[in-house]
Structures are given as structure tokens and as C-alpha cells.
Design an enzyme around this catalytic site. Structure first.
Site, PDB file in Angstrom:
ATOM      1  CG  ASP A  53     142.623  30.077 107.925  1.00 17.09           C
ATOM      2  OD1 ASP A  53     142.313  29.276 108.829  1.00 17.09           O
ATOM      3  OD2 ASP A  53     142.940  31.262 108.141  1.00 17.09           O
ATOM      4  CE  LYS A 172     142.952  43.463 109.758  1.00 20.16           C
ATOM      5  NZ  LYS A 172     144.197  44.037 109.224  1.00 20.16           N
TER       6      LYS A 172
END
EC number: 2.7.1.23
Length: 275
Positions: A53, A172
């Protein structure tokens, strides 16, 4: 001898320095050349990031001023790739899908960040995941304004604003909600807020719709650290920061291998569950 015509698709390959990623880079480059794709690192139609990522974020920022023309593909060579559709052993499948590509795309929202300095300068950034602000040496104090409404005076370590795709990243870990990327909204999440009898904040993340703007107004004119995805900046005398959904989106190549968002979330955080 029959000479194959090129596909007309211009492709750029971006890889991290890890040996596995470099091996995939050379193998994929060779396959693309043999199949008459055009390698182009300035004006590509498709950008393939190789690694994880973090590499996809780097590819996004390299081409953030060409988002309307570029589509992205991620090839995963590490332990976890939330933005990646292909594994490093699926290069033949990737090339085949590129040959069959019709131009279809899957699009996700992007965050626009404007930093207004007291000297009149305006710094503009785009974020694929999130942008955070902190005060480097002590408690940060900032007024939070949402769509023109003074919402609260925040005290704590900092604040982060995330996109729906970025909701599964730093947001998150701070206790924020996971948002599906088709929900074009921003999420404002606190970083270690100070809450007691004297100082209060909402204490939970806030989902802000596409049409609304988030403004953060620091109350002190010293240095603040602003992180935009994987880049970090330091600014002094910030007048205010504005966060909105950007007019442009990031586009991924829509192919049979494009993983659904919920499958990505499940693979990243839950995995296989024994029945």
C-alpha cells in the site's frame, strides 16, 4: 514474418527497493514489452505499483495531477496489500487482463487539504488515505468548524481526516469507523483527546458528507506537524486548514481481479474464520 502491433496502452511501473519487488518489476517489464505494451513514465494510461500500500500511495502522489487520465493497479509482494489486486505470482493473469482491458474503472474519493498561513501563503495537498495535524511539543488546541458551524474546541494530541478508503488505515487504529468508498464522505477522528470536567470534545469520530467542509483553526501560532499520507510537513503560524472531498478521484483498472471492498476488509483484518 508477422509483426505484432502495439496495444496503444502506455504503462508505467513503480516498485519499492525490496528484492522481491525488483524481481517482479523486471519480469513484468519483460512481459509487457513482449506483448507490445508501451512503457511510459511521464504520460501513462495505467500505473502499476509493485510492493504494498505504501508503494501505491507513492504512485498516487507521483500522478496526483493526472488523476483524470490515469488508472492504477497494485501488485502485492509483501504481507498485506489493501490496495492491491494481484499477487506477485499472477503476472500472466495481469498481462492477459490488460490485453482484454476496455477502459473500465473503479473510482474512489480523494481528500483535498488547504493550509492557510498567516503570511498569505496557501499550501494545497491531496491525500488518498488521510491527513493529520499535531503540535510537536505539547497539547494541540484547535477550533473545529463543520460547514460553517463552530462545533468544538479540541484539546489533545491531534486530529486526522480520512477518506473512505483511508478509513481502514490510521483512522481505524484510532477507533474510527470503516466506510465503504462509494460513500463520498470524510471522517474526522480524534488523536488522544483531553476530556475532563473542564474540557470536553465529542469523543468519537464524525462522518461529514461530501458537500460539507471541515475547518481546523489552531489557537496558537507555533509549529504544527501535518502528515499527508506518507509525507510529513512542518508549518508555523497556521491560520486555518480546510478539508473537503476533492473534485478528482483515483481510478483503478476494473478487471475480473479487482477485489471488492468488503473482501479487502475481511482479508486485511479478519481472515479465515473457523465455523
Amino acid at each position: 514474418m508477422i509483426q505484432m502491433k502495439n496495444t496503444g496502452k502506455r504503462i508505467d511501473l513503480i516498485a519499492n527497493r525490496k528484492p522481491q519487488s525488483q524481481r517482479v518489476l523486471y519480469e513484468l517489464r519483460d512481459r509487457l514489452k513482449r506483448n507490445q505494451f508501451i512503457l511510459n513514465d511521464t504520460n501513462p494510461d495505467i500505473v502499476i505499483s509493485i510492493g504494498g500500500d505504501g508503494m501505491l500511495l507513492s504512485a498516487f502522489h507521483k500522478y496526483e495531477n493526472q488523476l483524470d487520465k490515469v488508472r492504477f493497479i497494485g501488485v502485492h509482494t509483501g504481507h498485506l496489500g489493501f490496495y492491491t489486486d494481484y499477487r506477485d505470482f499472477e503476472l500472466d493473469k495481469l498481462v492477459t487482463n490488460l490485453q482484454l482491458d476496455t477502459g473500465a474503472r473503479v473510482s474512489y474519493p480523494v481528500l483535498n487539504v488547504k493550509v492557510f498561513l498567516e503570511n498569505g501563503e496557501v499550501k494545497i495537498f491531496r491525500a488518498l488515505n488521510e491527513a493529520s495535524i499535531r503540535r510537536s511539543d505539547r497539547t494541540m488546541v484547535a477550533d473545529v468548524v463543520i460547514n460553517g458551524v463552530h462545533f468544538e474546541r479540541f484539546r489533545g494530541d491531534g486530529l486526522t481526516v480520512s477518506t473512505p478508503t483511508g478509513s481502514t488505515a490510521y483512522n481505524k487504529s484510532l477507533g474510527g469507523a470503516v466506510l465503504h468508498p462509494t460513500i463520498e464522505a470524510l471522517q474526522l477522528t480524534e488523536i488522544a483527546s483531553l476530556n475532563n470536567r473542564v474540557y470536553r470534545t465529542l469523543g468519537s469520530s464524525i462522518i461529514v458528507p461530501k458537500k460539507d467542509k471541515i475547518e481546523l483553526i489552531p489557537t496558537r501560532n507555533d509549529y504544527h506537524t501535518i502528515s499527508v499520507d506518507n509525507s510529513v510537513y512542518s508549518f508555523r503560524n497556521i491560520e486555518r486548514i480546510e478539508y473537503q472531498i476533492d473534485h478528482h478521484k483515483i481510478h483503478f483498472v476494473a478487471s475480473p481481479s479487482h477485489t471488492s471492498f468488503w473482501n479487502r476488509v475481511k482479508d486485511a483484518f479478519i481472515g479465515e474464520v473457523d465455523e
